[in-house]
Design a protein around this motif. Structure first.
Motif, mmCIF file in Angstrom:
data_model
loop_
_atom_site.group_PDB
_atom_site.id
_atom_site.type_symbol
_atom_site.label_atom_id
_atom_site.label_comp_id
_atom_site.label_asym_id
_atom_site.label_seq_id
_atom_site.Cartn_x
_atom_site.Cartn_y
_atom_site.Cartn_z
ATOM 1 N N ARG A 21 -5.463 -6.317 21.761
ATOM 2 C CA ARG A 21 -4.344 -5.507 22.411
ATOM 3 C C ARG A 21 -4.148 -5.760 23.674
ATOM 4 N N VAL A 22 -2.737 -6.227 24.244
ATOM 5 C CA VAL A 22 -2.406 -6.437 25.590
ATOM 6 C C VAL A 22 -1.555 -5.302 26.067
ATOM 7 N N ARG A 23 -1.865 -4.776 27.187
ATOM 8 C CA ARG A 23 -0.877 -3.759 27.675
ATOM 9 C C ARG A 23 -0.032 -4.860 28.553
ATOM 10 N N LEU A 24 1.222 -4.531 28.553
ATOM 11 C CA LEU A 24 2.127 -5.557 29.260
ATOM 12 C C LEU A 24 2.820 -4.869 30.254
ATOM 13 N N GLU A 25 3.155 -5.519 31.439
ATOM 14 C CA GLU A 25 3.976 -4.812 32.244
ATOM 15 C C GLU A 25 4.949 -5.885 32.787
ATOM 16 N N GLY A 26 6.352 -5.347 32.493
ATOM 17 C CA GLY A 26 7.396 -6.230 33.021
ATOM 18 C C GLY A 26 8.622 -6.045 32.092
ATOM 19 N N PRO A 27 9.805 -6.402 32.324
ATOM 20 C CA PRO A 27 10.835 -6.029 31.670
ATOM 21 C C PRO A 27 11.225 -7.068 30.249
ATOM 22 N N ALA A 28 10.330 -6.578 29.235
ATOM 23 C CA ALA A 28 10.524 -7.510 28.182
ATOM 24 C C ALA A 28 11.096 -6.901 27.076
ATOM 25 N N SER A 29 12.190 -7.705 26.414
ATOM 26 C CA SER A 29 12.670 -7.021 25.425
ATOM 27 C C SER A 29 12.036 -7.762 24.012
ATOM 28 N N PHE A 30 12.399 -7.221 22.609
ATOM 29 C CA PHE A 30 11.509 -7.696 21.692
ATOM 30 C C PHE A 30 11.941 -9.119 21.264
ATOM 31 N N SER A 31 13.265 -9.527 21.626
ATOM 32 C CA SER A 31 14.009 -10.658 21.306
ATOM 33 C C SER A 31 13.046 -11.695 22.157
ATOM 34 N N ASP A 32 12.889 -11.366 23.525
ATOM 35 C CA ASP A 32 12.266 -12.165 24.460
ATOM 36 C C ASP A 32 10.826 -12.444 23.830
ATOM 37 N N LEU A 33 10.154 -11.379 23.554
ATOM 38 C CA LEU A 33 8.724 -11.616 23.156
ATOM 39 C C LEU A 33 8.593 -12.375 21.780
ATOM 40 N N SER A 34 9.656 -12.085 20.795
ATOM 41 C CA SER A 34 9.651 -12.879 19.608
ATOM 42 C C SER A 34 9.781 -14.379 19.695
ATOM 43 N N ALA A 35 10.705 -14.789 20.633
ATOM 44 C CA ALA A 35 11.012 -16.212 21.220
ATOM 45 C C ALA A 35 9.785 -16.624 21.877
#
Length: 392
Positions: A21-35
């Motif tokens: 599990r990774v706790r992420l900081e930053g403005p990521a959308s699901f589409s960005d993450l999926s890509a």
């Protein structure tokens, strides 16, 4: 094609899921993450392979036309994802090695051990984060520990034993299939579940632990092992996973080996004295290439279908007089390792990637067939997370 040799123990194990599990900081959308996930998968060779089982019993990684790994959004928590996904077999014959999730707890990556070891998953996460930040990344070749690659030498008696067992096994030899594995999963998980307990050590606690271990003159891993065995009755048998990379490569692929230490905590001696003894036993084995790679050398010389039979015997799917006896001798029975510990230490990947940052990582090893109390340790930034993964 790449032959599956030293990592064969992972092929027919019914609990072989590695989780992070990774706790992420930053403005990521699901589409960005999926890509970013799709791009990262395309760059790692092993995630574009599949596992092929031949009628002879040999198994190989072979090219796969379509990557079978997936990324989705879910409301399940990290521990809920572990509990549900470890019961669902990875379709490695279709190239499925990683499942990624965006959930309320953060980013979760679940990987089959044939996709790689704990270090491999960290290196995948590094590629994922670099892709998310829009960086250019190079193709990463597959690496594993083939028998011909291994340094060290196992005792001659081990070679004689492997040949003897192979001859005995030839009289009842069985080649297992993915259909057998499906049935084994269904049977094994019908009335089982696991529990994941996470203990976090923040900056002050972690700093105190490091200072205490240094004052005693031992590694933090030895210090933690001593703390785990001090309340155990009798001789404790602890298996310790070890990074087996021979050249410091950052490729995905199972390049882990392991050692074991047996130790009975002496209540008449101080904790410090016990810790120094554990540290001595640990370092003695780690410094000896013959001991460091002996398990891989031995298991790699067994008939691969016998290795499969040990796993299938452990999960209750297959029984034969000879394979059951070997399973007992090898720790694939009710008498397994008391502790199985993997310490990834402080992660050797960056925590900042452009507008994004990793603030915390949790690592959950699988409850492999030869273990029962599974401990996973990883440190990122100011936090060390210690996980205990056990059957309920």
């Amino acid at each position: 094609m790449y032959k599956i040799e030293t990592e064969r123990t992972n092929l027919f194990d019914v609990n072989i899921l590695i989780g992070m599990r990774v706790r992420l900081e930053g403005p990521a959308s699901f589409s960005d993450l999926s890509a970013a996930f799709s791009r990262a998968c395309s760059l790692h060779e092993v995630l574009n392979l599949k596992v092929v089982l031949e009628p002879s019993g040999s198994a190989y990684y072979a090219p796969c036309d379509v990557c079978g790994s997936s990324f989705c959004e879910t409301d399940l928590s990290f521990t809920e994802l572990i509990a549900s996904n470890e019961k669902i077999r990875f379709c490695i014959e279709d190239g499925e090695f990683i499942r990624g999730f965006w959930c309320p707890d953060g980013l979760v990556f679940l990987m089959h051990h044939l996709g790689g070891d704990g270090k491999s998953l960290l290196y995948f996460i590094e590629t994922f984060m670099r892709c998310l930040a829009g960086e250019e990344c190079d193709h990463v070749p597959f690496r594993s520990l083939g028998l011909s690659d291994l340094p060290g030498r196992m005792p001659g008696s081990y070679g004689l034993l492997a040949r003897y067992w192979n001859r005995k096994w030839s009289k009842e030899r069985k080649v297992f299939t993915f259909s057998d594995l499906d049935e084994a999963y269904a049977s094994f998980w019908r009335d089982r579940s696991t529990v994941v307990d996470i203990k976090s050590y923040q900056r002050e606690e972690l700093s105190a632990l490091i200072s205490e271990s240094k004052a005693v003159g031992v590694s933090l891993t030895s210090y933690l092992i001593t703390d785990l065995v001090k309340d155990m009755d009798g001789m404790a048998d602890a298996g310790i996973a070890v990074d087996g990379r021979l050249d410091g490569n950052r490729s995905m692929g199972n390049q882990a080996t392991g050692i074991s230490v047996k130790y009975k905590y002496d209540q008449k001696r101080s904790f410090a004295d016990n810790a120094r003894h554990v540290d001595y036993l640990l370092k003695r084995k780690l410094s000896d290439e013959n001991l460091r790679y002996s398990v891989l050398l031995f298991m790699g010389r067994l008939d691969p279908t016998l290795v499969d039979a040990l796993n299938m015997a452990r999960c209750g799917y297959y029984r034969s007089r000879f394979s059951s006896r070997v399973a007992g001798l090898m720790g694939y029975s009710e008498k397994t390792k008391d502790l199985s510990i993997t310490n990834l230490t402080r992660v050797d990947i960056p925590l900042e990637y452009g507008p994004y940052a990793i603030s915390d990582i949790v690592f959950v090893p699988p409850i492999v067939s030869y273990g029962k109390n599974i401990i996973g340790i990883v440190t990122a930034g100011d936090t060390m997370n210690v996980v205990r993964h056990v059957y309920r």
